[in-house]
Design a protein around this motif. Structure first.
Motif, short mmCIF file in Angstrom:
data_model
loop_
_atom_site.label_atom_id
_atom_site.label_comp_id
_atom_site.label_asym_id
_atom_site.label_seq_id
_atom_site.Cartn_x
_atom_site.Cartn_y
_atom_site.Cartn_z
N ASN A 109 -2.05 2.61 11.11
CA ASN A 109 -3.05 1.66 11.59
C ASN A 109 -3.59 0.82 10.43
O ASN A 109 -3.77 -0.40 10.56
CB ASN A 109 -4.18 2.37 12.32
N ASN A 110 -3.86 1.45 9.30
CA ASN A 110 -4.32 0.71 8.13
C ASN A 110 -3.28 -0.30 7.67
O ASN A 110 -3.62 -1.44 7.34
CB ASN A 110 -4.67 1.66 6.98
N PHE A 111 -2.02 0.09 7.66
CA PHE A 111 -0.95 -0.84 7.28
C PHE A 111 -0.93 -2.03 8.24
O PHE A 111 -0.81 -3.18 7.82
CB PHE A 111 0.42 -0.15 7.30
N ARG A 112 -1.04 -1.75 9.53
CA ARG A 112 -1.03 -2.81 10.54
C ARG A 112 -2.17 -3.78 10.32
O ARG A 112 -1.98 -5.01 10.29
CB ARG A 112 -1.12 -2.22 11.95
N LEU A 113 -3.38 -3.24 10.12
CA LEU A 113 -4.55 -4.10 9.91
C LEU A 113 -4.43 -4.92 8.63
O LEU A 113 -4.74 -6.12 8.62
CB LEU A 113 -5.82 -3.25 9.86
N LEU A 114 -3.98 -4.31 7.56
CA LEU A 114 -3.84 -5.03 6.29
C LEU A 114 -2.77 -6.11 6.39
O LEU A 114 -2.90 -7.19 5.81
CB LEU A 114 -3.53 -4.07 5.16
N ALA B 235 0.85 -1.17 0.00
CA ALA B 235 0.00 0.00 0.00
C ALA B 235 0.90 1.24 0.00
O ALA B 235 1.96 1.25 0.62
CB ALA B 235 -0.92 0.00 1.21
N LEU B 236 0.45 2.27 -0.66
CA LEU B 236 1.20 3.52 -0.78
C LEU B 236 0.35 4.68 -0.27
O LEU B 236 -0.82 4.81 -0.64
CB LEU B 236 1.57 3.77 -2.24
N GLU B 237 0.95 5.49 0.56
CA GLU B 237 0.34 6.73 1.03
C GLU B 237 1.29 7.88 0.76
O GLU B 237 2.49 7.76 1.02
CB GLU B 237 0.02 6.68 2.52
N ILE B 238 0.77 8.96 0.23
CA ILE B 238 1.55 10.18 0.03
C ILE B 238 0.97 11.23 0.97
O ILE B 238 -0.20 11.59 0.86
CB ILE B 238 1.50 10.65 -1.43
N GLU B 239 1.79 11.64 1.92
CA GLU B 239 1.38 12.64 2.90
C GLU B 239 2.28 13.85 2.77
O GLU B 239 3.43 13.82 3.17
CB GLU B 239 1.45 12.07 4.33
N GLY C 254 2.70 -1.43 14.11
CA GLY C 254 2.37 -2.74 14.64
C GLY C 254 3.11 -3.90 14.00
O GLY C 254 2.56 -4.98 13.85
N GLY C 255 4.34 -3.68 13.60
CA GLY C 255 5.12 -4.76 13.01
C GLY C 255 5.05 -4.86 11.50
O GLY C 255 5.72 -5.69 10.90
N CYS C 256 4.26 -4.02 10.86
CA CYS C 256 4.21 -4.02 9.40
C CYS C 256 5.50 -3.41 8.86
O CYS C 256 5.89 -2.31 9.28
CB CYS C 256 3.02 -3.20 8.90
N PRO C 257 6.19 -4.09 7.96
CA PRO C 257 7.39 -3.50 7.36
C PRO C 257 7.04 -2.21 6.61
O PRO C 257 5.99 -2.14 5.96
CB PRO C 257 7.90 -4.57 6.40
N LEU C 258 7.91 -1.24 6.70
CA LEU C 258 7.66 0.06 6.08
C LEU C 258 8.83 0.46 5.19
O LEU C 258 9.98 0.17 5.48
CB LEU C 258 7.48 1.14 7.14
N LEU C 259 8.49 1.17 4.13
CA LEU C 259 9.47 1.86 3.31
C LEU C 259 9.06 3.32 3.35
O LEU C 259 7.96 3.68 2.92
CB LEU C 259 9.46 1.36 1.86
#
Length: 92
Positions: A18-23, A1-5, A74-79
């Protein structure tokens, strides 16, 4: 998933993480990606007389790092991709 903030209020990071964690928990996401601005750009926004539009409570690097360090994903890997002053071309 990609978010641009780029210039939202910083609670948008909480929503994204939170969305990343849930997904990730639902096993439909392997990595979350967030593109945002590096906080150093604020000086340039002030110089361009846009500083009030890009304030301290908006989304930028210094706002997301503490959230991630605090376990916000919540443990979701992030870039994370930070767009900084080196990407700015005043002649473009």
């Amino acid at each position: 998933a990609l978010e641009i903030e780029w210039n939202n209020k910083d609670p948008f990071y909480d929503r994204d993480l939170n969305n990343f964690r849930l997904l990730k928990e639902l096993r439909v996401l392997s990595v979350g990606v967030i593109i945002t601005r590096i906080s150093e750009l604020q000086k340039e926004f002030v110089r361009l007389k846009k500083g009030q539009s890009y304030g301290a409570s908006t989304t930028h690097w210094d706002k997301i790092i503490p959230k991630i360090d605090g376990g916000g994903a919540g443990g979701c890997p992030l870039l994370l991709v930070g767009i900084g002053f080196d990407c700015y071309d005043p002649d473009a």
